[in-house]
Design a protein around this motif. Structure first.
Motif, short mmCIF file in Angstrom:
data_model
loop_
_atom_site.label_atom_id
_atom_site.label_comp_id
_atom_site.label_asym_id
_atom_site.label_seq_id
_atom_site.Cartn_x
_atom_site.Cartn_y
_atom_site.Cartn_z
N MET A 1 -0.14 13.39 14.82
CA MET A 1 -1.00 14.40 14.22
C MET A 1 -0.19 15.45 13.45
N LYS A 2 1.00 15.77 13.92
CA LYS A 2 1.84 16.76 13.24
C LYS A 2 2.29 16.24 11.87
N VAL A 3 2.77 15.03 11.82
CA VAL A 3 3.21 14.44 10.56
C VAL A 3 2.03 14.27 9.61
N PHE A 4 0.91 13.81 10.14
CA PHE A 4 -0.28 13.62 9.32
C PHE A 4 -0.76 14.94 8.72
N SER A 5 -0.72 16.00 9.50
CA SER A 5 -1.15 17.30 8.97
C SER A 5 -0.16 17.81 7.92
N ILE A 6 1.12 17.52 8.08
CA ILE A 6 2.11 17.89 7.06
C ILE A 6 1.84 17.13 5.77
N MET B 1 0.82 -1.20 0.00
CA MET B 1 0.00 0.00 0.00
C MET B 1 0.86 1.26 0.00
N LEU B 2 2.00 1.18 0.68
CA LEU B 2 2.90 2.33 0.74
C LEU B 2 3.45 2.67 -0.64
N LYS B 3 3.76 1.65 -1.43
CA LYS B 3 4.29 1.87 -2.77
C LYS B 3 3.25 2.57 -3.66
N ILE B 4 2.00 2.17 -3.53
CA ILE B 4 0.93 2.82 -4.30
C ILE B 4 0.79 4.27 -3.87
N PHE B 5 0.91 4.53 -2.56
CA PHE B 5 0.82 5.91 -2.07
C PHE B 5 1.98 6.75 -2.60
N LYS B 6 3.18 6.17 -2.66
CA LYS B 6 4.34 6.90 -3.18
C LYS B 6 4.12 7.27 -4.64
N ILE B 7 3.62 6.32 -5.41
CA ILE B 7 3.35 6.59 -6.83
C ILE B 7 2.27 7.65 -6.98
N THR B 8 1.22 7.55 -6.18
CA THR B 8 0.15 8.54 -6.22
C THR B 8 0.67 9.92 -5.83
N ALA B 9 1.54 9.99 -4.84
CA ALA B 9 2.10 11.28 -4.40
C ALA B 9 2.91 11.92 -5.51
N ILE B 10 3.74 11.15 -6.18
CA ILE B 10 4.55 11.69 -7.27
C ILE B 10 3.66 12.14 -8.43
N LEU B 11 2.70 11.30 -8.81
CA LEU B 11 1.81 11.66 -9.92
C LEU B 11 0.95 12.87 -9.59
N GLU B 12 0.52 12.96 -8.34
CA GLU B 12 -0.29 14.12 -7.93
C GLU B 12 0.54 15.39 -8.00
N GLY B 13 1.78 15.32 -7.57
CA GLY B 13 2.66 16.49 -7.64
C GLY B 13 2.93 16.91 -9.08
N ILE B 14 3.15 15.93 -9.95
CA ILE B 14 3.39 16.25 -11.36
C ILE B 14 2.14 16.85 -11.99
N SER B 15 0.98 16.28 -11.70
CA SER B 15 -0.26 16.81 -12.29
C SER B 15 -0.55 18.23 -11.78
N TYR B 16 -0.19 18.50 -10.54
CA TYR B 16 -0.37 19.85 -9.98
C TYR B 16 0.51 20.85 -10.73
N GLY C 1 5.02 19.99 -2.72
CA GLY C 1 4.82 19.45 -1.38
C GLY C 1 4.81 17.93 -1.34
N THR C 2 4.20 17.31 -2.33
CA THR C 2 4.15 15.85 -2.31
C THR C 2 5.52 15.24 -2.55
N PHE C 3 6.39 15.95 -3.27
CA PHE C 3 7.76 15.46 -3.45
C PHE C 3 8.51 15.50 -2.12
N TYR C 4 8.25 16.52 -1.33
CA TYR C 4 8.84 16.62 0.00
C TYR C 4 8.37 15.47 0.89
N VAL C 5 7.09 15.19 0.86
CA VAL C 5 6.54 14.09 1.66
C VAL C 5 7.15 12.77 1.24
N ASP C 6 7.27 12.57 -0.06
CA ASP C 6 7.88 11.32 -0.54
C ASP C 6 9.30 11.17 -0.04
N ARG C 7 10.04 12.24 -0.07
CA ARG C 7 11.45 12.20 0.34
C ARG C 7 11.60 12.05 1.86
N LYS C 8 10.77 12.77 2.61
CA LYS C 8 10.94 12.86 4.06
C LYS C 8 10.25 11.71 4.83
#
Length: 92
Positions: free
Chosen positions: A67-72, A1-16, A82-89
Motif C-alpha cells: 500500500m505504501k508503494v502504491f500510494s507513492i 504491460m510494464l513497458k507501456i506503463f513506463k512509457i505512459t509515466a514518462i509521457l504523463e510527466g512531460i505533458s505535465y 513525480g512520474t520520473f521518480y517512479v520510473d527510476r525507483k
C-alpha cells in the motif's frame, strides 16, 4: 504491460511539465497563443493522467506493490517530476 506503463509515466510527466510551462511562461506574454495551446495540451495530459492511474491499478498486483508503494506511485502523478521518480525507483 510494464513497458507501456513506463512509457505512459514518462509521457504523463512531460505533458505535465509542458502544461505548467504553458501556464507560467506563455500566458503572461502571449495570451492568444496560450488559449490556442491550452486545449490540446490539457486534453493530452488528461488522457495520459487517466492512463497512468489505470495502469497503476492494473499493475499493483503483478508488481507486488504494498500500500505504501502504491500510494507513492499514485501521488507521484500529482507532483511535477513525480512520474520520473517512479520510473527510476519502482519500474526498473
Amino acid at each position: 504491460m510494464l513497458k507501456i506503463f513506463k512509457i505512459t509515466a514518462i509521457l504523463e510527466g512531460i505533458s505535465y511539465l509542458v502544461l505548467f510551462s504553458n501556464m507560467l511562461f506563455i500566458k503572461p506574454n502571449h495570451f492568444e497563443l496560450y488559449h490556442t495551446l491550452l486545449y490540446p495540451i490539457g486534453m493530452s495530459h488528461g488522457i495520459l493522467f487517466i492512463g497512468y492511474i489505470l495502469f497503476a491499478f492494473i499493475l499493483k498486483k503483478p508488481q507486488n506493490w504494498n500500500m505504501k508503494v502504491f500510494s507513492i506511485v499514485l501521488t507521484a502523478s500529482l507532483v511535477p517530476f513525480g512520474t520520473f521518480y517512479v520510473d527510476r525507483k519502482f519500474l526498473n
